[in-house]
Design an enzyme around this catalytic site. Structure first.
Site, PDB file in Angstrom:
ATOM      1  N   TYR A  48       0.795  -1.224   0.000  1.00  0.00           N
ATOM      2  CA  TYR A  48       0.000   0.000   0.000  1.00  0.00           C
ATOM      3  C   TYR A  48       0.829   1.277   0.000  1.00  0.00           C
ATOM      4  O   TYR A  48       0.280   2.375   0.121  1.00  0.00           O
ATOM      5  CB  TYR A  48      -0.954   0.006   1.199  1.00  0.00           C
ATOM      6  CG  TYR A  48      -2.201  -0.831   1.002  1.00  0.00           C
ATOM      7  CD1 TYR A  48      -2.299  -1.745  -0.032  1.00  0.00           C
ATOM      8  CD2 TYR A  48      -3.283  -0.709   1.861  1.00  0.00           C
ATOM      9  CE1 TYR A  48      -3.425  -2.520  -0.205  1.00  0.00           C
ATOM     10  CE2 TYR A  48      -4.424  -1.488   1.712  1.00  0.00           C
ATOM     11  CZ  TYR A  48      -4.492  -2.377   0.675  1.00  0.00           C
ATOM     12  OH  TYR A  48      -5.616  -3.144   0.503  1.00  0.00           O
ATOM     13  N   LYS A  65       3.193 -14.897   4.286  1.00  0.00           N
ATOM     14  CA  LYS A  65       3.372 -15.763   3.118  1.00  0.00           C
ATOM     15  C   LYS A  65       4.876 -15.956   2.901  1.00  0.00           C
ATOM     16  O   LYS A  65       5.403 -15.880   1.780  1.00  0.00           O
ATOM     17  CB  LYS A  65       2.714 -15.136   1.882  1.00  0.00           C
ATOM     18  CG  LYS A  65       2.581 -16.083   0.691  1.00  0.00           C
ATOM     19  CD  LYS A  65       1.612 -17.217   0.914  1.00  0.00           C
ATOM     20  CE  LYS A  65       1.457 -18.073  -0.340  1.00  0.00           C
ATOM     21  NZ  LYS A  65       0.601 -19.262  -0.122  1.00  0.00           N
ATOM     22  N   ASP A 109      -3.313 -17.859   3.203  1.00  0.00           N
ATOM     23  CA  ASP A 109      -4.418 -18.592   2.590  1.00  0.00           C
ATOM     24  C   ASP A 109      -5.039 -19.571   3.583  1.00  0.00           C
ATOM     25  O   ASP A 109      -6.270 -19.705   3.655  1.00  0.00           O
ATOM     26  CB  ASP A 109      -3.982 -19.302   1.303  1.00  0.00           C
ATOM     27  CG  ASP A 109      -2.578 -19.865   1.369  1.00  0.00           C
ATOM     28  OD1 ASP A 109      -1.766 -19.376   2.160  1.00  0.00           O
ATOM     29  OD2 ASP A 109      -2.285 -20.806   0.606  1.00  0.00           O
ATOM     30  N   ASP A 144      -5.879  -5.863   5.612  1.00  0.00           N
ATOM     31  CA  ASP A 144      -7.044  -5.234   4.997  1.00  0.00           C
ATOM     32  C   ASP A 144      -8.076  -6.298   4.628  1.00  0.00           C
ATOM     33  O   ASP A 144      -9.274  -6.167   4.911  1.00  0.00           O
ATOM     34  CB  ASP A 144      -6.596  -4.474   3.751  1.00  0.00           C
ATOM     35  CG  ASP A 144      -7.672  -3.567   3.187  1.00  0.00           C
ATOM     36  OD1 ASP A 144      -8.682  -3.341   3.884  1.00  0.00           O
ATOM     37  OD2 ASP A 144      -7.505  -3.092   2.059  1.00  0.00           O
TER      38      ASP A 144
END
Length: 334
Positions: A124, A173, A206, A230
């Site tokens: 972001y 991740k 995930d 988010d």
């Protein structure tokens, strides 16, 4: 002497739910005064500025603000006014509590999760570029720093410690993004060593999504990077009834903005239909932040009583009440 708070009503339904907040605070005798400054589409159409200088001055003087939903005009100015304010004032900690509320029907029970989302780094930062003159390939930069990782993860562990919680879940991740997410994960491991009574749980993003829609009651404190946070904060809000009941806080070292995180809902603006609960709950979190716990508890009890024993609710909560009727019922239950 009353504490002065900057109030940013926002666009669409923002002014209506802001009036609801002001009415409830006044009825509860909360010792604060609101200094109103606005930003967004309405301000832009009137002045040509998305964020007027007077708002900056108010923020920097008062150090605490609460705001309704703001619409950023497409193709003009900042990518997002919300993102701009977070970066300008280094509001690195986005805190999103989500829990089951009485009288709000959902598929899940015993959900009580707080998400700590890093607010100023990651994807972001908005740094993008094309790789070729034909603009057929584009790159977005993801920036992660040790400082940014440390302060958001530390905030999550301190929250768990202060609330007698025994687990913090770090979401990443790092199996693929070994440098950026790897830095976040390694920082979490180092910080966790200073909290021997709190378990560090490591979960890939995930898998985290699957776990949250399968067994959300397992989780209490989640800390993660900007984009993942988010997504997860909206997902978790969906578990307990939606963004209409989801409070939010953006906190830095010495300045904070509390906000309703839902949209400005221009389709119902001015119709006295909006649910003010997200802003009210954000206001309760603000009162805790400025150490007005007695008033926070008083308003929270009135809100919970209204939801639990009353059929006076707005349409999104399953009722037919107007914004004004719902607000008046909360005041009656103070």
């Amino acid at each position: 002497m009353n504490k002065i708070i900057t109030l940013i009503p926002g666009d669409g339904i923002g002014p209506e739910i802001s009036e609801s907040l002001k009415s409830i605070f006044a009825a509860a005798g909360v010792p604060i005064s609101f200094e109103t400054e606005n930003a967004g589409t309405d301000v832009y159409e009137k002045t040509g500025e998305l964020i007027p200088e007077s708002l900056y001055k108010s923020m920097e003087k008062n150090r605490v603000a609460i705001k309704g939903p703001i619409a950023t005009p497409i193709g003009k100015g900042f990518r997002s006014i919300n993102v701009y304010l977070r970066k300008k004032y280094d509001l690195y900690s986005n805190i999103r509590p989500c829990r089951n509320l009485p009288g709000v029907k959902t598929r899940f029970e015993n959900v009580d999760i707080v998400i700590f989302r890093e607010n100023t780094e990651g994807i972001y930062i908005g740094e993008e570029k094309y790789e070729d003159e034909g603009k057929t390939s584009a790159i977005a930069i993801k920036r992660i720093t040790e400082k940014g990782c440390h302060r958001i993860i530390k905030s999550a562990f301190e929250y768990a410690k202060n609330n007698n919680l025994d687990k913090v879940t770090v979401v990443h991740k790092a199996n693929i993004l070994k440098l950026t997410d790897g830095l976040f994960l390694e920082t979490a491991r180092k910080i966790s060593e200073g909290y021997p009574k709190i378990t560090l749980e490591e979960t890939i993003i995930d898998n985290m999504c699957m776990q949250l829609v399968s067994r959300p009651e397992k989780y209490k404190v989640i800390v993660t990077m900007n984009l993942y946070g988010d997504i997860l904060s909206d997902l978790v809000a969906g578990l307990v009834g939606g963004l209409g009941i989801a409070p939010g806080a953006n906190i830095g070292d010495d300045i904070a903005i509390f906000e309703a995180v839902h949209g400005s809902a221009p389709d119902i603006a001015g119709q006295n239909k909006a649910n003010p609960l997200a802003l009210i709950l954000s206001g309760i979190e603000m009162l805790k932040y400025i150490n007005l716990h007695e008033y926070a508890e008083k308003i929270e009890k009135a809100v919970l009583k209204t939801l639990e024993v009353s059929d006076v609710k707005t349409a999104d909560l399953g009722g037919i009440a107007t914004t004004t009727e719902f607000t008046d019922k909360i005041i009656e239950n103070l």
